[in-house]
Design a protein around this motif. Structure first.
Motif, PDB file in Angstrom:
ATOM      1  N   ALA A 291       0.830  -1.202   0.000  1.00 23.98           N
ATOM      2  CA  ALA A 291       0.000   0.000   0.000  1.00 23.98           C
ATOM      3  C   ALA A 291       0.864   1.252   0.000  1.00 23.98           C
ATOM      4  N   ARG A 292       1.960   1.222   0.741  1.00 25.00           N
ATOM      5  CA  ARG A 292       2.857   2.379   0.763  1.00 25.00           C
ATOM      6  C   ARG A 292       3.537   2.560  -0.589  1.00 25.00           C
ATOM      7  N   GLY A 293       3.892   1.453  -1.237  1.00 27.00           N
ATOM      8  CA  GLY A 293       4.489   1.543  -2.554  1.00 27.00           C
ATOM      9  C   GLY A 293       3.524   2.089  -3.583  1.00 27.00           C
ATOM     10  N   ALA A 294       2.250   1.706  -3.465  1.00 24.04           N
ATOM     11  CA  ALA A 294       1.244   2.188  -4.407  1.00 24.04           C
ATOM     12  C   ALA A 294       1.082   3.703  -4.306  1.00 24.04           C
ATOM     13  N   LEU A 295       1.203   4.247  -3.090  1.00 24.05           N
ATOM     14  CA  LEU A 295       1.097   5.692  -2.917  1.00 24.05           C
ATOM     15  C   LEU A 295       2.235   6.420  -3.621  1.00 24.05           C
ATOM     16  N   SER A 296       3.360   5.713  -3.820  1.00 27.19           N
ATOM     17  CA  SER A 296       4.513   6.311  -4.491  1.00 27.19           C
ATOM     18  C   SER A 296       4.522   6.038  -5.985  1.00 27.19           C
ATOM     19  N   GLY A 297       3.463   5.399  -6.479  1.00 27.77           N
ATOM     20  CA  GLY A 297       3.355   5.154  -7.903  1.00 27.77           C
ATOM     21  C   GLY A 297       3.876   3.810  -8.369  1.00 27.77           C
ATOM     22  N   HIS A 298       4.227   2.903  -7.445  1.00 28.10           N
ATOM     23  CA  HIS A 298       4.707   1.590  -7.831  1.00 28.10           C
ATOM     24  C   HIS A 298       3.526   0.675  -8.173  1.00 28.10           C
ATOM     25  N   PRO A 299       3.755  -0.376  -8.961  1.00 32.74           N
ATOM     26  CA  PRO A 299       2.675  -1.312  -9.272  1.00 32.74           C
ATOM     27  C   PRO A 299       2.061  -1.894  -8.004  1.00 32.74           C
ATOM     28  N   THR A 300       0.749  -2.029  -7.990  1.00 32.61           N
ATOM     29  CA  THR A 300       0.062  -2.480  -6.784  1.00 32.61           C
ATOM     30  C   THR A 300       0.309  -3.952  -6.469  1.00 32.61           C
ATOM     31  N   ASP A 301       0.763  -4.726  -7.461  1.00 31.82           N
ATOM     32  CA  ASP A 301       0.963  -6.150  -7.227  1.00 31.82           C
ATOM     33  C   ASP A 301       2.421  -6.503  -6.969  1.00 31.82           C
ATOM     34  N   VAL A 302       3.279  -5.509  -6.825  1.00 31.68           N
ATOM     35  CA  VAL A 302       4.704  -5.749  -6.585  1.00 31.68           C
ATOM     36  C   VAL A 302       5.108  -5.073  -5.277  1.00 31.68           C
TER      37      VAL A 302
END
Length: 207
Positions: A138-149
């Motif tokens: 979830a934190r990575g998704a906030l930074s624009g990373h793929p949600t499944d990685v």
């Protein structure tokens, strides 16, 4: 941001470097710009407990305590910025939007600390690891990373010390989640989520 840049000093941290030690007087607010940090407490019996991880964009030292409560260590080569507390206080008074952003960050830190307490109360290693992966994702998704990685800048030993498990248990649990087709492990520091709803069910209500 321009006013903040004027009072901020960039720092380079080698792998394993200590940014601050528990008990040190709090003098700066730190912002991580690259790499990863761990917040470490040494228990009375000498064991290490990692209470949290600091990732790019996170702040350290926003609380009003007079002294640091943790050792702050660089996991790998990292970069940070530090701002003197007095300057940060003046900027927070001058710019209400900065104050709102920092209050939001403080609330996120408190929620993360509460989650960590819940994790240690859970009996199943798979539940702890599932929640940990979902939180990082979830934190990575906030930074624009793929949600499944999910990228793991920390090693298995750090994860174990954070979740209250042994490193062997963490390794076995990663293997178990992979065998259940919930995740894939294409690289040592990379996890691909294959079944998000299944991982969420495993994590339970705190995910």
């Amino acid at each position: 941001m321009a006013a903040l840049d004027q009072v901020t000093q960039p720092l380079r941290l080698a792998a394993g470097a200590t940014l601050a030690r528990a008990g040190d007087t709090r003098q700066y607010v730190y912002t991580l710009t690259d790499g990863a940090l761990r917040l470490v407490r040494t228990l009375p019996d000498g064991r290490r407990q990692i209470t949290g991880f600091v990732l790019p964009g996170d702040y350290v030292g926003l609380t009003e305590t007079l002294r640091h409560r943790h050792d702050i260590e660089a996991i790998g080569e990292s970069r940070a910025c530090r701002t003197p507390l007095a300057d940060m206080r003046r900027l927070r008074e001058r710019y209400p939007q900065l104050e709102r952003k920092l209050m939001q960050r403080t609330s996120m830190e408190l929620a993360a600390a509460q989650d960590a307490g819940l994790l240690l109360a859970r009996l199943q290693p798979s539940e702890r690891l599932a929640h940990f992966l979902l939180r990082l994702g979830a934190r990575g998704a906030l930074s624009g990373h793929p949600t499944d990685v999910v990228m793991l800048p920390m090693g298995r030993g750090d994860i174990a010390d954070h979740l209250g498990l042994t490193m062997e248990t963490v390794s076995r649990t990663f293997t178990k989640l992979r065998q259940q087709a919930l995740i894939a492990l294409p690289q040592l520091h990379k996890v691909q989520i294959l079944d998000l709803p299944g991982l969420q069910r495993l994590a339970g209500d705190i995910a």
